[in-house]
Design an enzyme around this catalytic site. Structure first.
Site, mmCIF file in Angstrom:
data_model
loop_
_atom_site.group_PDB
_atom_site.id
_atom_site.type_symbol
_atom_site.label_atom_id
_atom_site.label_comp_id
_atom_site.label_asym_id
_atom_site.label_seq_id
_atom_site.Cartn_x
_atom_site.Cartn_y
_atom_site.Cartn_z
ATOM 1 N N GLU A 259 0.821 -1.233 0.000
ATOM 2 C CA GLU A 259 0.000 0.000 0.000
ATOM 3 C C GLU A 259 0.848 1.274 0.000
ATOM 4 O OE1 GLU A 259 -1.881 -0.341 3.798
ATOM 5 O OE2 GLU A 259 -3.195 -1.963 3.212
ATOM 6 N N GLY A 261 2.019 5.019 -0.712
ATOM 7 C CA GLY A 261 1.433 6.310 -1.050
ATOM 8 C C GLY A 261 2.548 7.231 -1.493
ATOM 9 N N TYR A 302 5.605 18.645 11.001
ATOM 10 C CA TYR A 302 6.629 17.638 11.332
ATOM 11 C C TYR A 302 8.041 18.199 11.272
ATOM 12 C CZ TYR A 302 2.769 14.765 9.411
ATOM 13 O OH TYR A 302 1.559 14.212 9.106
ATOM 14 N N CYS A 327 -1.046 33.818 9.799
ATOM 15 C CA CYS A 327 -0.700 34.475 11.067
ATOM 16 C C CYS A 327 -0.335 33.473 12.146
ATOM 17 C CB CYS A 327 -1.860 35.343 11.526
ATOM 18 S SG CYS A 327 -2.134 36.652 10.354
HETATM 19 N N1 LLP Z 1 -1.114 1.945 4.696
HETATM 20 C C1 LLP Z 1 -1.478 2.384 5.922
HETATM 21 C C2 LLP Z 1 -2.237 1.498 6.797
HETATM 22 C C3 LLP Z 1 -1.106 3.679 6.341
HETATM 23 O O1 LLP Z 1 -1.441 4.099 7.555
HETATM 24 C C4 LLP Z 1 -0.375 4.524 5.474
HETATM 25 C C5 LLP Z 1 -0.003 5.881 5.861
HETATM 26 C C6 LLP Z 1 -0.017 4.018 4.195
HETATM 27 C C7 LLP Z 1 -0.401 2.730 3.852
HETATM 28 C C8 LLP Z 1 0.762 4.838 3.216
HETATM 29 O O2 LLP Z 1 2.005 5.172 3.717
HETATM 30 P P1 LLP Z 1 3.139 5.778 2.741
HETATM 31 O O3 LLP Z 1 3.488 4.722 1.726
HETATM 32 O O4 LLP Z 1 2.587 6.969 2.088
HETATM 33 O O5 LLP Z 1 4.264 6.092 3.654
HETATM 34 N N2 LLP Z 1 1.032 12.805 6.800
HETATM 35 C C9 LLP Z 1 2.282 12.113 7.028
HETATM 36 C C10 LLP Z 1 2.197 10.668 6.628
HETATM 37 C C11 LLP Z 1 1.086 9.903 7.316
HETATM 38 C C12 LLP Z 1 1.021 8.466 6.869
HETATM 39 C C13 LLP Z 1 -0.192 7.786 7.373
HETATM 40 N N3 LLP Z 1 -0.335 6.406 6.951
HETATM 41 C C14 LLP Z 1 3.389 12.854 6.288
HETATM 42 O O6 LLP Z 1 3.115 13.907 5.705
HETATM 43 O O7 LLP Z 1 4.538 12.424 6.303
#
Ligand code: LLP
Length: 400
Positions: A259, A261, A302, A327
């Site tokens: 999965e 992203g 972050y 602001c």
């Molecule tokens: N699968 C699950 C169950 C997840 O919780 C997440 C991300 C992904 C897949 C995808 O993760 P990736 O491949 O994108 O790392 N807003 C934060 C990241 C939060 C990620 C939440 N879960 C940031 O800007 O770094």
């Protein structure tokens, strides 16, 4: 090469730009890395849920990992078939579970015993058998930022091994639940292979013991988390990632789901913002731009690093903070970046903004959200219009 200056002129700023050719290249690299086994890349919609991004990925054969019924509907709208959609998340509302069951998606990832009970009751009400998977928390430190680490018991995600076993046994005896998968996800922006391999080994061993007692696990979902280069991180190669997971699955005939992203969209996205002014407070130099924390929250939230550059300006550089108009003292895009002297209307290009960029934007300070543009085979097109003031107030009751 994308002509960012032209795009800024044509569509104005703040602006998100996505390189669809890079999305395709990175998606296919990951897909090919997994091809030695039955596998499915279920793109994590939360990273960037624009319908055109989803459609592009759907055409490449992607599935979708969704965390709300809204994301499921987006995925379906974009043409991702229901049998490639999984539904995760710690807090699903009854209505979301009901709709997901009616839509007949691949499976629902469960994160607690209480949730399993809800899903069973809702499935019973519908006279259906819910395909489920259980998110196991393998208690592994992913060695990433604490806000995006999820695989330790101190995090709210998943259940421990013993609880998982108990849940599988219960589900297997239920007329309304069909346990088909097992799931883990230890965190995001992972740059080390060892924790992933360790987690995969733990969950693979659990899978073997479940299969032995007659629980027919068909899907091994390794979550997302593959890191990308923001600055100078050494990242994991998709091939090595897949091989590390495969090495834990000897003797198991399963479909591997992954999965990602950030890996798919992160470095394919850019954020463009215009210089309004420069100013110096004491000996601190600030470049004030028209995009802020409401557009790209990661630096403020972050302290995330995003590379920034001033387009078409050379010359001596000195340290400057690139700050937005919101602001809040925490409203910055970059700290102590080495940048040349800028002029009004210069364009600043912020890199690695394709994942968790636009999707985390807000209307704070009554600021309209940015437009989004796709560039594909050297052609650009708008894929989300800039919001207008009218859009911002459209849900408010004006005269009470
Ligand atoms: N699968 C699950 C169950 C997840 O919780 C997440 C991300 C992904 C897949 C995808 O993760 P990736 O491949 O994108 O790392 N807003 C934060 C990241 C939060 C990620 C939440 N879960 C940031 O800007 O770094």
């Amino acid at each position: 090469m994308i002509n960012f200056k032209e795009l800024a002129k044509k569509y104005d700023t703040p602006l998100y730009v996505y390189d669809f050719d890079k999305i395709e290249k990175d998606f296919l690299e990951l897909k090919n890395a997994f091809k030695a086994r039955k596998s499915l890349i279920a793109y994590a919609v939360k990273a960037n849920s624009n319908l055109s991004v989803l459609k592009k990925l759907s055409e490449l054969g992607s599935g979708a990992d969704c965390v709300s019924i809204g994301e499921i509907k987006r995925a379906l709208l974009a043409g991702i078939p229901k049998y490639k959609i999984v539904f995760s998340g710690v807090g699903k509302r009854d209505e979301e579970i009901e709709e997901a069951l009616k839509l007949d998606i691949l499976f629902i990832n469960l994160e607690s015993e209480a949730e399993m009970q809800r899903v069973e009751e809702i499935a019973m009400g519908l006279g259906k058998k819910a395909r489920i998977s259980i998110r196991v928390n393998p208690n592994i430190d992913p060695k990433t930022h604490p806000y995006i680490s999820t695989g330790l018991h101190e995090n709210k995600f998943g259940v421990d091994i013993d609880t998982a076993k108990k849940m599988y046994l219960k589900a297997n005896n239920s007329s309304f639940l069909e346990p088909v998968g097992i799931h883990f996800h230890i965190g995001s922006q992972l740059t080390k292979l060892e924790p992933i391999k360790e987690a995969s080994q733990i969950v693979a061993d659990l899978t073997r013991s479940l299969i032995k007692i007659g629980i027919d696990i068909k899907f091994f979902d390794v979550g997302g988390g593959l890191g990308i280069e923001y600055k100078d991180e050494t990242t994991i190669k998709p091939y090595d990632y897949a091989q590390a997971i495969f090495s834990t699955l000897k003797g198991l005939d399963l479909t591997v789901i992954c999965e990602p992203g950030r890996f798919i969209v992160g470095n394919a996205g850019y954020f463009l913002t215009k210089v309004l002014y420069e100013k110096v407070n004491g000996d601190k130099r600030f470049i004030i731009v028209d995009g802020g924390m409401n557009d790209l929250l990661r630096p403020s939230l972050y302290k995330a690093f995003h590379k920034v550059e001033v387009l078409d300006r050379t010359g001596d550089v000195s340290k400057a903070d690139v700050v937005g108009p919101v602001c809040e003292s925490g409203d910055f895009l970059a700290k102590d970046a080495e940048l040349p002297k800028t002029e009004h209307n210069d364009i600043i290009l912020v890199h690695s903004a394709g994942a968790y960029g636009f999707v985390m934007s807000s209307n704070y300070n009554t600021r309209a959200r940015a437009a989004e543009v796709a560039v594909e085979k050297s052609k650009d097109r708008i894929i989300r219009d800039r919001e207008s003031f009218e859009d911002l107030i459209s849900k408010e009751r004006k005269y009470i």
